[in-house]
Design a protein around this motif. Structure first.
Motif, short mmCIF file in Angstrom:
data_model
loop_
_atom_site.label_atom_id
_atom_site.label_comp_id
_atom_site.label_asym_id
_atom_site.label_seq_id
_atom_site.Cartn_x
_atom_site.Cartn_y
_atom_site.Cartn_z
N LEU A 21 0.84 -1.21 0.00
CA LEU A 21 0.00 0.00 0.00
C LEU A 21 0.87 1.26 0.00
N LEU A 22 1.95 1.23 0.76
CA LEU A 22 2.86 2.38 0.75
C LEU A 22 3.57 2.50 -0.59
N ALA A 23 4.05 1.36 -1.12
CA ALA A 23 4.78 1.39 -2.40
C ALA A 23 3.89 1.92 -3.52
N HIS A 24 2.61 1.61 -3.45
CA HIS A 24 1.67 2.09 -4.47
C HIS A 24 1.31 3.56 -4.26
N GLY A 25 1.19 3.97 -3.02
CA GLY A 25 0.68 5.32 -2.76
C GLY A 25 1.73 6.41 -2.73
N ASP A 26 2.99 6.06 -2.43
CA ASP A 26 4.03 7.08 -2.30
C ASP A 26 4.39 7.62 -3.69
N ALA A 27 4.18 8.91 -3.90
CA ALA A 27 4.48 9.51 -5.21
C ALA A 27 5.97 9.44 -5.51
N GLY A 28 6.78 9.21 -4.50
CA GLY A 28 8.23 9.09 -4.72
C GLY A 28 8.64 7.70 -5.18
N GLU A 55 -5.45 -5.79 -7.50
CA GLU A 55 -6.72 -5.34 -8.07
C GLU A 55 -7.49 -4.45 -7.10
N TYR A 56 -7.43 -4.78 -5.81
CA TYR A 56 -8.14 -3.96 -4.83
C TYR A 56 -7.53 -2.55 -4.79
N LEU A 57 -6.20 -2.49 -4.85
CA LEU A 57 -5.55 -1.18 -4.73
C LEU A 57 -5.45 -0.46 -6.06
N GLY A 58 -5.50 -1.24 -7.16
CA GLY A 58 -5.52 -0.59 -8.47
C GLY A 58 -4.17 -0.38 -9.11
N PHE A 59 -3.26 -1.38 -8.96
CA PHE A 59 -2.01 -1.27 -9.73
C PHE A 59 -1.89 -2.44 -10.71
N GLU A 60 -2.95 -2.60 -11.51
CA GLU A 60 -3.06 -3.75 -12.42
C GLU A 60 -1.94 -3.82 -13.44
N ALA A 61 -1.30 -2.68 -13.75
CA ALA A 61 -0.25 -2.71 -14.78
C ALA A 61 1.06 -3.27 -14.23
N VAL A 62 1.14 -3.50 -12.94
CA VAL A 62 2.40 -3.96 -12.33
C VAL A 62 2.41 -5.50 -12.35
#
Ligand code: BDR
Ligand code: CA
Length: 317
Positions: A21-28, A55-62
């Protein structure tokens, strides 16, 4: 500054999920790949959880690639008594629609770093089996990583045993290979992560995340309580610290050290022996955390995901 590219090798796992969740949300951070390993629960479970979280968090391209089910030389351990039988406590996400990558995690790790030497920050928050297998297959991996950070080990105490932390205890032979690979290992151990406690005040703050807080963050961060700890304040979010270190090393006070892994001790198998006075360090060991700064950083990143999710689902929390 351009976002830092991270490949996260993990075994979700309550705190691995929060680290994702942090890796997905951190803009850095630009999360470029996720690989899974057997650990907190078996490989099928950690992989199912990583796919469902994507899928829940929405980083399907990863891409998500599955790796080693078993340690190099031992029978698999697990920590289902901490993380629940399915690995995410009482959180049961919808089964993912998208599959894993066709490639094995070890090959994904090697190829991703080979294609961008010096650019990818490798973070491992489970047993080190995949990383050791990748190093065995391609020793140049150690020179290609922009940095390598693990959650694992300790310099004072263990949790799987009195001497050993779970991720190292689960596969000490792999950890020994990883610490001997010639790169600098940032070892975020228990001494550090036990400063990152989701206290009742922190949990209260997480209510500000709306549905993401209620459905995911709070249940994950409160599932386990330690019946043997009279001073219990809450769960430590161990793996989140490893991801936080990549973009915010300023939140940590760190010391160089030589770390060796005990693979044979009768009572100490999986212990990390940390020599802070070595003249031949192979690791950097964070020893102190700016706790308020850490939670501010984490909350801000999680809030981004909460807002994105609210927009996607129409749920305002
Ligand atoms: C580590 O072990 C696992 O149970 C957690 O996910 C974390 O990576 C803590 O010792
Ligand atoms: Ca983990």
């Amino acid at each position: 500054m351009a976002p830092r590219k991270i490949l996260l090798d993990c075994d979700p796992g309550l705190d691995d999920a929060l680290a994702l969740l942090l890796a997905h949300g951190d803009a850095g951070i630009d999360l470029i790949a996720v690989t899974t390993v057997g650990g907190n629960v078996g490989l099928a479970g950690t992989t199912r959880n990583a796919l469902a979280l994507r899928e829940y968090l929405g980083f399907e391209a990863v891409p998500v690639a599955a790796g080693a089910a078993d340690p190099l030389e031992r029978a698999a351990e697990n920590a289902a008594h901490v993380h629940g039988e399915a690995g995410l406590g009482d959180v049961h996400l919808p089964v993912a629609v998208l599959p894993t990558s066709a490639v094995h995690a070890v090959d994904l790790i090697i190829e991703t770093l080979r294609n961008a030497p010096g650019e990818i920050h490798l973070v491992a928050t489970g047993p080190l089996t995949n990383i050791a297998l990748a190093l065995r297959k391609e020793p140049r991996l150690a020179t290609w990583a922009a940095s390598f950070t693990i959650m694992g080990g300790s310099f004072t105490r263990g949790n799987a045993t009195p001497a050993a932390e779970f991720n190292i205890y689960a596969d000490p032979e792999a950890a020994a290979i990883v610490f001997a690979a010639g790169w600098e290992v940032v070892m975020i151990g228990l001494d550090l992560t036990l400063q990152a406690i989701a206290t009742p005040a922190i949990i209260e703050r997480m209510r500000g995340l709306g549905a993401l807080g209620e459905e995911l963050v709070i249940p994950l961060a409160t599932f386990w309580t330690n019946p043997h700890d009279d001073d219990w304040q809450g769960q430590a979010v161990h793996d989140v610290c490893a991801v936080a270190y990549v973009t915010r090393p300023d939140l940590f006070t760190s010391r160089p050290a030589r770390v060796e892994v005990e693979t044979r001790g009768q009572f100490t198998s999986g212990a990390t022996v940390v020599d802070f006075s070595s003249t031949a360090p192979n690791a950097v060991v964070p020893v102190a955390l700016d706790v308020d700064g850490f939670w501010d950083h984490v909350y801000a990143a999680w809030e981004v995901v909460a807002l994105q999710r609210a927009l996607r689902t129409g749920d305002r929390g």
